[in-house]
Design a protein around this motif. Structure first.
Motif, mmCIF file in Angstrom:
data_model
loop_
_atom_site.group_PDB
_atom_site.id
_atom_site.type_symbol
_atom_site.label_atom_id
_atom_site.label_comp_id
_atom_site.label_asym_id
_atom_site.label_seq_id
_atom_site.Cartn_x
_atom_site.Cartn_y
_atom_site.Cartn_z
ATOM 1 N N VAL A 110 11.299 80.553 -29.866
ATOM 2 C CA VAL A 110 10.761 79.363 -30.521
ATOM 3 C C VAL A 110 11.883 78.695 -31.304
ATOM 4 N N HIS A 111 12.139 77.401 -31.024
ATOM 5 C CA HIS A 111 13.282 76.734 -31.632
ATOM 6 C C HIS A 111 13.047 75.232 -31.693
ATOM 7 N N ALA A 112 13.929 74.565 -32.402
ATOM 8 C CA ALA A 112 13.839 73.105 -32.527
ATOM 9 C C ALA A 112 14.719 72.458 -31.472
ATOM 10 N N CYS A 113 14.244 71.343 -30.945
ATOM 11 C CA CYS A 113 14.987 70.631 -29.894
ATOM 12 C C CYS A 113 14.858 69.129 -30.136
ATOM 13 N N LEU A 114 16.022 68.423 -30.099
ATOM 14 C CA LEU A 114 16.036 66.995 -30.366
ATOM 15 C C LEU A 114 16.925 66.300 -29.334
ATOM 16 N N GLY A 115 16.456 65.162 -28.828
ATOM 17 C CA GLY A 115 17.233 64.402 -27.854
ATOM 18 C C GLY A 115 17.429 62.968 -28.300
ATOM 19 N N LEU A 116 18.621 62.440 -28.052
ATOM 20 C CA LEU A 116 18.951 61.073 -28.470
ATOM 21 C C LEU A 116 19.487 60.306 -27.253
ATOM 22 N N PRO A 117 18.674 59.427 -26.643
ATOM 23 C CA PRO A 117 19.181 58.649 -25.507
ATOM 24 C C PRO A 117 20.150 57.560 -25.987
ATOM 25 N N LEU A 118 21.208 57.342 -25.234
ATOM 26 C CA LEU A 118 22.237 56.354 -25.598
ATOM 27 C C LEU A 118 22.199 55.216 -24.580
ATOM 28 N N TYR A 119 21.991 54.005 -25.093
ATOM 29 C CA TYR A 119 21.801 52.845 -24.221
ATOM 30 C C TYR A 119 22.860 51.779 -24.444
ATOM 31 N N ASP A 120 23.116 51.032 -23.377
ATOM 32 C CA ASP A 120 23.820 49.750 -23.465
ATOM 33 C C ASP A 120 22.809 48.702 -23.009
ATOM 34 N N LYS A 121 22.218 48.030 -23.975
ATOM 35 C CA LYS A 121 21.083 47.141 -23.701
ATOM 36 C C LYS A 121 19.968 47.992 -23.088
ATOM 37 N N ASN A 122 19.580 47.741 -21.835
ATOM 38 C CA ASN A 122 18.505 48.532 -21.234
ATOM 39 C C ASN A 122 19.023 49.598 -20.269
ATOM 40 N N ALA A 123 20.324 49.726 -20.172
ATOM 41 C CA ALA A 123 20.913 50.694 -19.241
ATOM 42 C C ALA A 123 21.214 52.003 -19.964
ATOM 43 N N LEU A 124 20.676 53.104 -19.448
ATOM 44 C CA LEU A 124 20.912 54.425 -20.037
ATOM 45 C C LEU A 124 22.319 54.899 -19.678
ATOM 46 N N LEU A 125 23.115 55.177 -20.720
ATOM 47 C CA LEU A 125 24.483 55.634 -20.504
ATOM 48 C C LEU A 125 24.584 57.152 -20.495
ATOM 49 N N GLY A 126 23.824 57.776 -21.379
ATOM 50 C CA GLY A 126 23.893 59.226 -21.513
ATOM 51 C C GLY A 126 22.920 59.701 -22.565
ATOM 52 N N VAL A 127 23.008 60.985 -22.929
ATOM 53 C CA VAL A 127 22.114 61.546 -23.949
ATOM 54 C C VAL A 127 22.879 62.525 -24.827
ATOM 55 N N LEU A 128 22.411 62.643 -26.060
ATOM 56 C CA LEU A 128 22.856 63.696 -26.966
ATOM 57 C C LEU A 128 21.698 64.675 -27.128
ATOM 58 N N THR A 129 21.963 65.963 -27.014
ATOM 59 C CA THR A 129 20.910 66.969 -27.210
ATOM 60 C C THR A 129 21.325 67.938 -28.307
ATOM 61 N N PHE A 130 20.320 68.387 -29.102
ATOM 62 C CA PHE A 130 20.568 69.317 -30.205
ATOM 63 C C PHE A 130 19.516 70.418 -30.158
ATOM 64 N N ASP A 131 19.963 71.674 -30.252
ATOM 65 C CA ASP A 131 19.052 72.827 -30.284
ATOM 66 C C ASP A 131 19.385 73.688 -31.486
ATOM 67 N N SER A 132 18.342 74.162 -32.150
ATOM 68 C CA SER A 132 18.537 75.046 -33.309
ATOM 69 C C SER A 132 17.530 76.174 -33.256
ATOM 70 N N LEU A 133 17.997 77.368 -33.615
ATOM 71 C CA LEU A 133 17.094 78.527 -33.645
ATOM 72 C C LEU A 133 16.157 78.466 -34.842
ATOM 73 N N ASN A 134 16.445 77.561 -35.762
ATOM 74 C CA ASN A 134 15.552 77.311 -36.890
ATOM 75 C C ASN A 134 14.509 76.288 -36.435
ATOM 76 N N ALA A 135 13.265 76.687 -36.383
ATOM 77 C CA ALA A 135 12.196 75.848 -35.829
ATOM 78 C C ALA A 135 12.021 74.533 -36.581
ATOM 79 N N ASN A 136 12.427 74.472 -37.869
ATOM 80 C CA ASN A 136 12.227 73.263 -38.678
ATOM 81 C C ASN A 136 13.544 72.543 -38.992
ATOM 82 N N ALA A 137 14.574 72.816 -38.200
ATOM 83 C CA ALA A 137 15.919 72.294 -38.501
ATOM 84 C C ALA A 137 15.978 70.771 -38.559
#
Length: 518
Positions: A110-137
């Motif tokens: 059980v862990h925390a997971c966060l994703g950040l999509p990176l756009y140029d206008k409406n075009a998806l360039l990439g993503v940033l992902t973050f995972d933490s073993l602390n469920a409330n990080a």
């Protein structure tokens, strides 16, 4: 307040790291100050998959993986989102990094997971992902903070991708240009063929002056191979990996000469729709070969002198001077000392160009080299004509060695080409084609013309319509003058008191063409 301070720091650090060699790693490390985690990754969109560009806290082999978006529900959800997406700590969707966290082996608990999509206008360039073993990080990070962070990271990521793209293509183009340039300089004519004493002396002189940075003036008759000497000077110099740029001064329209030498800015004159670099800018760091320097207009001579003295050039339409590092090798078949005495060439420019003069000997002074050169051209011609084996008969060799060669090496090359073609036609059924003395036409010819007797042409003209009679006379006069001046258009134009470009156009209309082969 702390988050606001962190975002300000993030903006400053991202701005400073735009040109950083490891900008993707810098981006990830900077964002980690706002979103601390046990594992994070920056991934770029490549078609239907995500490719990791930078990682932290993941197994090293993660950089070699390619995550197909459709096969990873969490990554698919992040790519479909318009804003930051946080998964519930008890989310049942499989994590793409299962078994890849350095801090944990096996499935991620059980862990925390966060994703950040990176756009140029409406075009998806990439993503940033973050995972933490602390469920409330990530629970304490506001959506406003994530939104601002997304905007900052998207802009930086776009710039970093573009710079990486340009850098890759610049490196590729530079390597490709160097390879093509080296290949062009050494293929079909890179070597000076000959063993005669005068050629051995010439080769020694080339090696001697190539090691310096002196300006060189290459002197010699038409067709002796002055350009080949210039190429060898460049190839034996410290500038050999830089450009060798060629400029024929005889073909320069006087009103565009300055632009050809120094370039022009957009709108500098009528027709200048785009900015253009001149030959000096293109040759920066390398060598500029100025062929037929004796044909350069006096107005341009003074401007060329300034560059040779100071390295300063003035682009047409710009106020700020530029400085270039260019070695100049010039060539001419004229007697420049005589031209200086006649006031047609500047004395100071002559002395600047002829720091080290080299005279290329005519072919009739190169004892025994005619046979060697003939063999070289025969091999080249055989490849061009698709002849498996092409040879020169003993009688043909003797004939070539007895000829005076007024057109020098260039004439020899053309004679071999014509002779090989005739020999192939007459011996098409033979596995070995032999050039005999009968195939060797040692009278210089203009392509697409026949030798015409001037008097006969004039007499014939009386029985023709006026237009045809005028064209016949023009044809004869131009061809005769071309022959007398070794097929040099500029010299012929001077004698006929015509503009060179107008003469070439008239000759083309009359069916006259001088073919030069390199």
């Amino acid at each position: 307040m702390n988050q606001q301070f962190n975002l300000t720091q993030v903006a400053l650090e991202l701005a400073q790291s735009t040109l950083h060699e490891h900008s993707f790693d810098q981006l990830l490390a900077t964002v980690e100050r706002v979103i601390p985690s046990d594992a994070s990754a920056l991934l770029v969109v490549q078609g239907e998959q995500l490719k990791p560009l930078a990682i932290k806290g993941l197994m090293p082999d993660s950089l070699g993986r390619r995550f197909k978006i459709a096969e990873h529900p969490r990554l698919k959800a992040i790519c479909s989102a318009s804003h930051a997406l946080q998964f519930a700590h008890d989310c049942s969707l499989p994590d793409p990094y299962d078994g890849l966290l350095l801090a944990k082996t096996g499935d991620i608990p059980v862990h925390a997971c966060l994703g950040l999509p990176l756009y140029d206008k409406n075009a998806l360039l990439g993503v940033l992902t973050f995972d933490s073993l602390n469920a409330n990080a990530f629970s304490s990070i506001s959506m406003d903070t994530l939104s601002t962070l997304q905007t900052l990271c998207s802009a930086h990521f776009k710039t970093a991708l573009e710079l990486a793209h340009y850098k890759h293509h610049a490196q590729h183009s530079s390597a490709l240009v160097q390879e093509l340039m080296r290949d062009a300089l050494t293929r079909d004519g890179g070597e000076i063929i000959g063993q005669s004493p005068v050629i051995q002396t010439l080769k020694n002189e080339i090696k001697l002056v190539a090691a310096s940075n002196f300006s060189v003036l290459v002197l010699g008759e038409t067709g002796v191979g002055k350009e080949l000497v210039a190429r060898n000077i460049h190839l034996n110099s410290a500038r050999k990996d830089q450009p060798l740029i060629h400029l024929n001064c005889a073909s320069l329209p006087e009103n565009l000469a300055e632009s050809e030498f120094f370039g022009h800015a957009k709108g500098a004159f009528t027709g200048a729709q785009n900015a253009r670099q001149g030959k000096f800018q293109l040759a920066d760091g390398g060598t500029l070969f100025l062929d037929e320097i004796g044909e350069l207009p006096l107005a341009m001579q003074s401007k060329l002198l300034r560059v040779l003295q100071s390295g300063e050039i003035q682009t047409v339409g710009e106020d700020t001077p530029k400085y270039v590092d260019v070695r100049v090798v010039a060539a001419t078949n004229r007697d420049l000392k005589h031209e200086v005495a006649q006031g047609r060439f500047r004395a100071d420019l002559y002395h600047r160009l002829s720091v080290y003069p080299i005279t290329v000997p005519p072919l009739n002074k190169r004892e025994h080299d005619i046979t060697l050169l003939a063999g070289y051209f025969i091999e080249q011609t055989a490849r061009k004509l698709g002849i498996k084996q092409l040879k020169l008969s003993t009688e043909a060799q003797a004939l070539l060695n007895q000829y005076s060669w007024p057109g020098n090496v260039r004439e020899l090359e053309h004679v071999i080409s014509r002779s090989a073609l005739k020999a192939k036609q007459s011996q098409w059924q033979n596995p070995i084609v032999t050039i005999t003395s009968e195939h060797c036409d040692l009278t210089p010819q203009l392509s697409n013309t026949v030798q015409v007797n001037t008097q006969n042409t004039i007499h014939t003209a009386w029985n023709q319509p006026l237009k045809q009679a005028v064209e016949s006379l023009q044809f004869t006069v131009i061809t005769e003058q071309l022959k007398q001046h070794n097929y040099n258009w500029a010299a012929t134009a001077r004698v006929l008191e015509l503009d060179r470009a107008n003469l070439v156009r008239l000759a083309k209309r009359l069916g006259i063409e001088v073919k030069k082969t390199i």
